[in-house]
Design a protein around this motif. Structure first.
Motif, PDB file in Angstrom:
ATOM      1  N   THR A 233       0.854  -1.191   0.000  1.00 13.95           N
ATOM      2  CA  THR A 233       0.000   0.000   0.000  1.00 13.95           C
ATOM      3  C   THR A 233       0.894   1.246   0.000  1.00 13.95           C
ATOM      4  N   ILE A 234       0.570   2.201  -0.876  1.00 16.04           N
ATOM      5  CA  ILE A 234       1.345   3.457  -0.916  1.00 16.04           C
ATOM      6  C   ILE A 234       0.358   4.603  -0.623  1.00 16.04           C
ATOM      7  N   GLU A 235       0.654   5.368   0.402  1.00 14.85           N
ATOM      8  CA  GLU A 235      -0.161   6.551   0.702  1.00 14.85           C
ATOM      9  C   GLU A 235       0.482   7.747   0.019  1.00 14.85           C
ATOM     10  N   LEU A 236      -0.246   8.289  -0.932  1.00 12.09           N
ATOM     11  CA  LEU A 236       0.327   9.324  -1.817  1.00 12.09           C
ATOM     12  C   LEU A 236       0.098  10.741  -1.284  1.00 12.09           C
ATOM     13  N   LEU A 237       1.056  11.622  -1.644  1.00 13.99           N
ATOM     14  CA  LEU A 237       0.903  13.040  -1.271  1.00 13.99           C
ATOM     15  C   LEU A 237       0.376  13.852  -2.463  1.00 13.99           C
ATOM     16  N   GLU A 238       0.463  13.231  -3.644  1.00 11.60           N
ATOM     17  CA  GLU A 238      -0.074  13.900  -4.836  1.00 11.60           C
ATOM     18  C   GLU A 238      -0.710  12.869  -5.769  1.00 11.60           C
ATOM     19  N   LYS A 239      -1.541  13.356  -6.652  1.00  8.97           N
ATOM     20  CA  LYS A 239      -2.249  12.437  -7.550  1.00  8.97           C
ATOM     21  C   LYS A 239      -1.313  11.892  -8.625  1.00  8.97           C
ATOM     22  N   LEU A 240      -1.516  10.636  -9.024  1.00  8.45           N
ATOM     23  CA  LEU A 240      -0.670  10.034 -10.073  1.00  8.45           C
ATOM     24  C   LEU A 240      -1.195  10.427 -11.452  1.00  8.45           C
ATOM     25  N   SER A 241      -0.248  10.583 -12.353  1.00  7.12           N
ATOM     26  CA  SER A 241      -0.672  10.822 -13.744  1.00  7.12           C
ATOM     27  C   SER A 241      -0.962   9.469 -14.373  1.00  7.12           C
ATOM     28  N   ASN A 242      -1.599   9.498 -15.485  1.00  2.20           N
ATOM     29  CA  ASN A 242      -1.937   8.235 -16.163  1.00  2.20           C
ATOM     30  C   ASN A 242      -0.687   7.481 -16.586  1.00  2.20           C
ATOM     31  N   VAL A 243       0.346   8.240 -16.991  1.00  3.33           N
ATOM     32  CA  VAL A 243       1.605   7.606 -17.414  1.00  3.33           C
ATOM     33  C   VAL A 243       2.231   6.883 -16.234  1.00  3.33           C
ATOM     34  N   GLN A 244       2.223   7.593 -15.080  1.00  4.86           N
ATOM     35  CA  GLN A 244       2.808   6.983 -13.869  1.00  4.86           C
ATOM     36  C   GLN A 244       2.046   5.700 -13.491  1.00  4.86           C
ATOM     37  N   ASP A 277      12.038  -2.713  -4.701  1.00  3.55           N
ATOM     38  CA  ASP A 277      11.942  -2.316  -6.120  1.00  3.55           C
ATOM     39  C   ASP A 277      10.950  -1.162  -6.285  1.00  3.55           C
ATOM     40  N   LEU A 278       9.852  -1.252  -5.541  1.00  6.65           N
ATOM     41  CA  LEU A 278       8.804  -0.232  -5.668  1.00  6.65           C
ATOM     42  C   LEU A 278       9.298   1.121  -5.118  1.00  6.65           C
ATOM     43  N   ILE A 279       9.981   1.050  -3.963  1.00  5.28           N
ATOM     44  CA  ILE A 279      10.497   2.299  -3.358  1.00  5.28           C
ATOM     45  C   ILE A 279      11.477   2.970  -4.339  1.00  5.28           C
ATOM     46  N   GLU A 280      12.312   2.148  -4.930  1.00  3.57           N
ATOM     47  CA  GLU A 280      13.298   2.666  -5.890  1.00  3.57           C
ATOM     48  C   GLU A 280      12.599   3.335  -7.080  1.00  3.57           C
ATOM     49  N   PHE A 281      11.522   2.660  -7.547  1.00  6.77           N
ATOM     50  CA  PHE A 281      10.767   3.213  -8.679  1.00  6.77           C
ATOM     51  C   PHE A 281      10.108   4.554  -8.300  1.00  6.77           C
ATOM     52  N   MET A 282       9.558   4.624  -7.084  1.00  6.00           N
ATOM     53  CA  MET A 282       8.875   5.834  -6.637  1.00  6.00           C
ATOM     54  C   MET A 282       9.855   6.998  -6.535  1.00  6.00           C
ATOM     55  N   ASN A 283      11.024   6.678  -5.997  1.00  9.46           N
ATOM     56  CA  ASN A 283      12.043   7.732  -5.841  1.00  9.46           C
ATOM     57  C   ASN A 283      12.513   8.218  -7.193  1.00  9.46           C
ATOM     58  N   ASN A 284      12.804   7.263  -8.085  1.00  6.59           N
ATOM     59  CA  ASN A 284      13.296   7.621  -9.417  1.00  6.59           C
ATOM     60  C   ASN A 284      12.245   8.422 -10.184  1.00  6.59           C
ATOM     61  N   SER A 285      10.963   8.061  -9.981  1.00  7.46           N
ATOM     62  CA  SER A 285       9.894   8.747 -10.733  1.00  7.46           C
ATOM     63  C   SER A 285       9.459  10.038 -10.037  1.00  7.46           C
ATOM     64  N   LYS A 286      10.128  10.315  -8.881  1.00 11.88           N
ATOM     65  CA  LYS A 286       9.841  11.513  -8.088  1.00 11.88           C
ATOM     66  C   LYS A 286       8.342  11.630  -7.719  1.00 11.88           C
ATOM     67  N   ILE A 287       7.762  10.477  -7.388  1.00 10.22           N
ATOM     68  CA  ILE A 287       6.368  10.490  -6.911  1.00 10.22           C
ATOM     69  C   ILE A 287       6.438  10.662  -5.395  1.00 10.22           C
ATOM     70  N   LYS A 288       5.724  11.701  -4.920  1.00 11.37           N
ATOM     71  CA  LYS A 288       5.794  11.990  -3.486  1.00 11.37           C
ATOM     72  C   LYS A 288       4.775  11.094  -2.716  1.00 11.37           C
TER      73      LYS A 288
END
Lengths: 313, 381
Positions: A233-244, A277-288
């Motif tokens: 589960t990821i609790e997001l600080l901003e909305k994801l784009s469709n690409v993300q 792997d997911l944390i790495e992807f989130m950081n690289n994609s700069k998803i807050k």
């Protein structure tokens, strides 16, 4: 391990309806066997057939290596049953109720007195022995129900949803009591709607649906039966784009993507380092994100996957 | 004997209701001791008459009038045929005695002197005839031998004073045995109420599906549980019966140790068994306490009313009596009423009692069988 109960090809029909369909399983000495199934799956019919409260159409039931029947009083003397519905006399106090039901098995007054006291200690009703059932809360009433079923120190105990509608304190007390019974050498067949209880106390689990066994084994074995490795589960600080979103769905082993207002839940079918792997992807994609956490599949997931129903349905 | 022990523990919690029925019995008992005082001394009742004197007020007429005053109630009615006949028709008077003009002369001259008397349709009318006959039998004899009017009157009056003491010999203390009989008639309500309530309440508890399942999976044989329950019922009912008997002895004392008293006791025991069977039937048919309370009221109170417990059957309409004959209470009460009248005990007087008791036993057996059959059917279903 020594077999205590041996059920072979048990079938029970109500006219057109097959309540139990060729059921076979064993219960071993000193284990706690969880019997799970949605409402109407055949759990109660199975238990009632084992206890000879119901006639069955075919199959055999052996307890302590002897054929079970309504007249098998030597077997019955070693069995204790705690029914789902509280079955006590309104006119008798806590201690009188326990004494009565214990007295159906134990004639010796001295021994019975001792057993009744042990039962009261086990369920923690010492302060309420002079109370009448009407004066007890739902939880205390359940504890009394259990004490009445186990006071004669049976070797095999059937517990049919003993914790339904009880407060957390009473539930913990009941579960502790069940563990103690096993420690004292009892074999327990336990049915419940609460998965967490099964996870805590059962050694083996049998899942029944539509009168058939659809899975059996210990917790780990059952979890392996379903195609789920973990849920993140990821609790997001901003909305994801469709690409993300599309990139996340395409990550390795992701089988399901569920989006809520401010979070997403990913279900993985396998993989050992999905979280990193997911944390790495989130950081690289700069998803807050504020939090990210992983859960292993629960028995509830297993149950849902196998029966297509929630256990509380 | 855990079931037997438990039986009384459960009943103990219902002692309030049971004591209420006992209280009602005590109340009835008090009532029965206060009322129904059957007297054994008798006072002659006086018929009402109208006396129309068309003769002069002679000493002879005055003497007859005084005699009538002593032995009847003379009603003052106007000498009018219509009014007199109305009074006779509406039974205000039982007879009209006409003293005709010239009666004294006819009497003194030994002529035919029959008075004209008009009788009504009451039971007392014939009594008036008897009173007049008594007077004239003496007056006619005296008149044959005595000439002086004063002597005639004196002799007539002295002769009329002669009375004979009549003592009715009775071996039975009717008053006390009647009280005892009424006591048992009233007890019909409490016996039924206690037996039905206690038996049914226990059966409801033990037939509760959850409790029954617990009992059935235990190592105690079902037959043993049933036997202990039956024993509990029997012991309780016997206890109630002994209480009723003790109460009857306390109230009616020695009469209860006579054959009549013993028969009342035996009759109550037979009825008690029947009441137990009714309790069984109710307990099997109903499964909640409210229904039991309603059944107790309908059966115990209803049968007490229509079978003659509270109101003697003689006062009940024929249709009600016909209905009550299909109830055991009727035969129980009939026997109580019969027992209080028996003075000589022989085949002819005892056989009706035995027949009534036999009918009660047949009722009991039928109720038991109905309960057993219904229960078996229910278990099968």
């Amino acid at each position: 391990m020594k077999k205590i109960i041996e059920i072979k090809n048990l079938t029970k029909k109500y006219k057109q309806l097959t309540a139990i369909d060729n059921l076979s399983f064993d219960v071993y000495e000193n284990e706690i066997l969880g019997l799970l199934g949605p409402n109407g799956s055949g759990k109660s019919t199975t238990i009632n057939s084992i206890l000879s409260l119901l006639n069955y159409d075919s199959g055999s039931i052996k307890i302590f290596n002897k054929e079970m029947s309504p007249e098998a009083y030597d077997i019955k003397s070693k069995i204790g049953v705690v029914f789902q519905d509280v079955a006590v006399f309104e006119e008798l106090t806590v201690i009188e109720n326990i004494d009565y039901f214990c007295g159906l098995y134990i004639n010796d007054k001295k021994i019975r007195k001792e057993y009744v006291k042990d039962a009261i200690d086990l369920v923690g009703l010492n302060e309420f022995i002079k109370f009448y059932p009407k004066q007890l809360s739902g939880g205390l009433l359940r504890r009394l129900n259990i004490a009445c079923g186990i006071a004669h120190k049976p070797k095999v105990i059937f517990l049919d949803e003993p914790t339904v509608a009880v407060d957390p304190q009473s539930r913990n007390s009941i579960l502790e009591g069940i563990k103690k019974l096993r420690e004292n050498g009892a074999t327990i067949i336990y049915t419940t709607h609460y998965m967490e209880e099964v996870e805590i106390i059962c050694d083996r689990i049998i899942i029944i649906d539509k009168g058939k066994i659809i899975a059996k084994g210990n917790k780990e074995e059952l979890k392996k039966l379903v195609n789920i490795e973990e849920k993140i589960t990821i609790e997001l600080l901003e909305k994801l784009s469709n690409v993300q979103k599309e990139k996340i769905i395409k990550l390795n082993h992701v089988v399901e993507f569920v989006e809520a207002e401010k979070s997403i839940v990913l279900t993985y079918s396998s993989g050992r380092k999905n979280l990193s792997d997911l944390i790495e992807f989130m950081n690289n994609s700069k998803i807050k994100y504020s939090r990210i956490y992983s859960e292993l599949p629960t028995l509830n997931d297993v149950f849902l996957e196998l029966t297509g129903k929630e256990l509380r349905d | 004997m855990i079931v037997f022990k438990n039986y009384f523990k459960i009943l103990n919690k219902h002692k309030g209701v049971i004591l209420l029925y006992v209280g009602i019995l005590l109340l009835f008992t008090l009532f029965s001791t206060q009322s129904n005082n059957n007297t054994q001394s008798f006072v002659a009742s006086k018929p009402n008459v109208a006396v129309i004197n068309n003769d002069s007020k002679t000493e002879i007429v005055n003497n007859l009038y005084r005699y009538l005053e002593e032995n009847t109630d003379i009603i003052d009615i106007e000498n009018n045929d219509s009014k007199l006949n109305d009074a006779l028709f509406y039974q205000e008077i039982d007879a009209i005695i006409y003293i005709y003009d010239g009666y004294t002369n006819d009497y003194l001259s030994n002529k035919e002197n029959n008075l004209n008397v008009k009788y009504g349709n009451t039971v007392y009318s014939s009594y008036v005839d008897m009173i007049l006959k008594r007077y004239f039998k003496i007056a006619d004899i005296v008149n044959d031998d005595v000439n002086s009017t004063d002597d005639i009157i004196s002799i007539i009056n002295n002769s009329l004073k002669n009375t004979t003491e009549v003592e009715i010999k009775n071996t039975l203390d009717v008053d006390t045995i009647s009280k005892a009989s009424y006591f048992f008639n009233y007890a019909n309500y409490s016996i039924l109420a206690i037996c039905i309530y206690s038996t049914a309440i226990i059966l409801i508890r033990f037939n509760n599906k959850k409790i029954k399942n617990r009992n059935n999976i235990s190592s105690k044989k079902s037959s043993s549980i049933t036997k202990e329950l039956y024993l509990g019922n029997l012991v309780f009912v016997l206890f109630v019966w002994l209480f009723v008997v003790a109460l009857s002895i306390f109230i009616n004392k020695d009469i209860m140790f006579t054959i009549n008293g013993m028969l009342l006791i035996v009759n109550s025991l037979v009825f008690m068994i029947c009441a137990l069977s009714v309790g069984f039937l109710i307990g099997i048919f109903f499964n909640n306490e409210s229904a039991i309370a309603a059944a107790v009221n309908i059966i115990a109170l209803g049968t007490s009313f229509i079978c003659g417990s509270f109101i003697p059957v003689e006062y009940l309409p024929n249709t009600v009596v016909a209905i009550s004959k299909v109830l055991p209470s009727y035969w129980f009460i009939q026997n109580n009423n019969l027992i209080k009248t028996i003075e000589v005990f022989n085949y002819n007087t005892i056989i009706p009692l035995i027949i009534n008791m036999f009918i009660i036993i047949i009722f009991a057996f039928s109720f038991f069988m109905m309960a057993v059959i219904y229960n078996k059917k229910r278990i099968k279903n």
